[in-house]
Each structure stands twice: as C-alpha cells, then as structure tokens.
Design an enzyme around this catalytic site. Structure first.
Site, mmCIF file in Angstrom:
data_model
loop_
_atom_site.group_PDB
_atom_site.id
_atom_site.type_symbol
_atom_site.label_atom_id
_atom_site.label_comp_id
_atom_site.label_asym_id
_atom_site.label_seq_id
_atom_site.Cartn_x
_atom_site.Cartn_y
_atom_site.Cartn_z
ATOM 1 C CB CYS A 144 34.945 26.266 44.206
ATOM 2 S SG CYS A 144 35.480 25.852 45.891
ATOM 3 C CG HIS A 220 29.310 34.713 53.254
ATOM 4 N ND1 HIS A 220 28.860 35.523 54.289
ATOM 5 C CD2 HIS A 220 28.289 33.874 52.983
ATOM 6 C CE1 HIS A 220 27.630 35.188 54.604
ATOM 7 N NE2 HIS A 220 27.259 34.186 53.821
#
Length: 343
Positions: A144, A220
């Site tokens: 990612c 997050h």
C-alpha cells in the site's frame, strides 16, 4: 462484449474490496470469492444476502461454514476452473501455495504486496510500468505504501524527471478492528532502508531511493514525507499543478480542515464511501516546499483501499484488455469513479 471472468482468493481486508472493485467494472465479471472460515467478513457477506458466491479454500472447514448457515458454491479449485484470472489476497505465503492450483489449470493470477517478488513474473504498478504486465501470467502488486509513493514519484518523474528520493514513512501499526499487534503506547523504528524505497527502485530503476519507516500506534492510514530531487528545477506552484492533474492524487490543504489521516478517513465516510474507503492518496499542498532544488511534500496512504485500482490495472494488463497505461488506467478510473470529484 466478452467480459473477463475474475475470482478472488481471500475475503479479508483487501479481498472484499477487490471483489467490490471488480464488480464495478462493466467489462469484468466477478465469478466468486474464496475463503477458509466463517470470519466476520464472510458472516457480513451472508448478512448482505450473498451478493457474491463463496467458495471454500479449505474443504475441512466446510462444517463450520455450514453451521454458520453460509452457502458454499464449491471449492477454490472449482472457482479457479471458472475464471480467466485470479486476484490472490490471501495471507503472505499462502499465495505461493495457491499458485500451484493456478498453474494446474493454466490460469493467470495477481498477488499482493505481502508475497515475495519471486511469486510473479512482473512486479507491477499501473502507472509506472503498465506495459511490462501485458500478457504476463503472474503479476505481483506493490504494498500500500509503495503503491501510493510510486503514484506521486512517477507523476513528477514523467513531467520533469526524478533523480532520487528520500522518504520517511509514519506507518499505522494495524488496520481498524485488528488486535493482533496488541495495545501499545510507543513508536518503533525499522532498519534503513525501508522496503518501500527498495521496491520503488525495482519498479523505477532509474530513480535512486532510500527511506526510514516508523511504526505508530494508529490505524487510519500512513503518512509519507518525500524529499525528491527533480532533473528540472520547478517551483512549488508548478509541482502542485502537476499533482493536481493526476486522477489518483487528491490535493488537499490544512486550511480546508484536512489536519491529518483521521480527517481523510472521516471525509471518506462523509462522502458515503463504503467502509470509509478512498482510492486516491491525498497530498497536502501546504507540505510542498523547496530546499534548494529539492522538493519536499507529504502524502496520506489509505492502506485498506489504495491498492484496489492497481489490482484492476493488473487484470487489464495481464489479459491485454488495453495495450497502454493511459487507456488501461483510464478504464479502471472510470468504473471506480476515480477523479470525478475534480470535474
């Protein structure tokens, strides 16, 4: 139009998002997903009315799925036989084992960043080296962080050239809902260089890269600071204008209320995005500064969803649905609704 038939192995954090992403592509058909047990994701799939067929990747666990009332459409091998290509989103190391099944039936596959590079023929990124994936049997995605980092570096590299980059990754320690990392109140540093810098050089060998990674007890998203030496000296405003043209980069500012990773997660939920997902990385225009010729900027990586577009790109390249990066990524963006907010 003949649709490309796709299967997803592993219905977890990435797998369920891959399934949703494929289902949105008008030129693809999601045949089904495979998993091993009645996990929370699988239970949620049942409660949603089984929008996707479920295949069991571990027949010995069939009783547990039956007990949970989850309908099964066959085994992983049954799924593989019905598709043109598999997206493997299983835990690291499992993809390599699954590859034997894919090879057995002569099916192409795309693996995630957790697998070793040797699992695939091509280490793939939709924007940086799309053409290398054309017709390949086995492709592996970048992680990612690397996926988002390459978007930003490749964006500048294509416009003005990039000589070298130095990065610092402030890495979330676990995904929302995970407990396996424990409850912590500490920062942890990895040995340099980080794998993301090494992986960037594998995809973009003409750019010298190095980096440091710091684990943080948040969930997050990651934040990466980048110091990039361009081949052509450009101003801050010129750099921001280049970033703003990229469909998968969302340029934001602190003055707008985007104070950090949590602001972007909340904004994605306010937009009504499923699970609070965001396919774009965010880049703070307030962070773009110069030190001599070097450019410095900061990006946010929504780790649960950022790799989904590049996975779809990989299908397009492997199946030769589009022959170049511009048309391939544009099709993916269109069906995922990426970049529409810029219009």
């Amino acid at each position: 139009m003949k649709k490309i038939k796709v299967g997803v192995a592993g219905y977890g954090v990435i797998g369920q998002r891959l399934a949703d992403g494929v289902a949105l592509q008008d030129d693809m058909e999601l045949v089904g997903v495979a998993d091993v047990a009645p996990t929370l994701s699988v239970r949620a799939l049942k409660e949603k009315g089984m929008p996707y067929k479920l295949f069991t990747a571990m027949p010995d666990n069939t009783a547990a799925l039956d007990e949970a009332g989850i309908p099964i459409s066959g085994s992983l091998e049954d799924l593989v036989q019905q598709v043109d290509i598999m997206l493997d989103a299983t835990s690291a190391g499992i993809g390599l084992k699954n590859k034997e099944i894919y090879k057995k039936y002569g099916k192409k596959a795309v693996f995630q960043g957790g697998e070793k590079n040797t699992v695939a023929d091509v280490f793939f990124h939709g924007y940086a080296n799309y053409e290398k994936g054309l017709g390949a049997d086995y492709l592996k995605l970048t992680s990612c962080n690397t996926t988002g980092l390459i978007r930003a570096v490749d964006c500048l590299d294509r416009e003005v050239g990039a000589e070298k980059v130095a990065i610092t990754i402030i890495r979330r320690v676990a995904d929302p809902g995970d407990y396996h990392r424990g409850l912590t109140n500490a920062l942890k540093i990895d040995k340099a260089p980080s794998h993301q810098a090494v992986d960037l050089m594998t995809i973009m060998p003409h750019v010298e890269a190095t980096g440091i990674l710091i684990h943080t007890p948040v969930t997050h998203g990651h934040i990466i600071t980048v110091v990039l030496t361009p081949k052509k000296d450009i101003s801050v405003d010129e750099a921001i204008a280049i970033f703003e043209k990229h469909p998968r980069i969302r340029v934001v500012s602190i003055d707008e209320g985007f104070l950090g990773n949590a602001s972007l997660f909340r904004y994605a939920r306010d937009l009504g995005n499923p699970r609070g997902d965001m396919y774009e990385i965010a880049l703070w225009k307030d962070s773009v500064v110069k030190s001599g010729k070097d450019l410095m900027f900061a990006i946010n990586i929504p780790q649960e969803s950022v790799v989904i577009p590049e996975n779809i790109d990989a299908i397009r390249a492997a199946m030769e649905m589009q022959s170049d990066r511009e048309s391939g990524t544009s099709e993916t963006n269109k069906y995922l609704g990426i970049g529409t907010w810029k219009k």
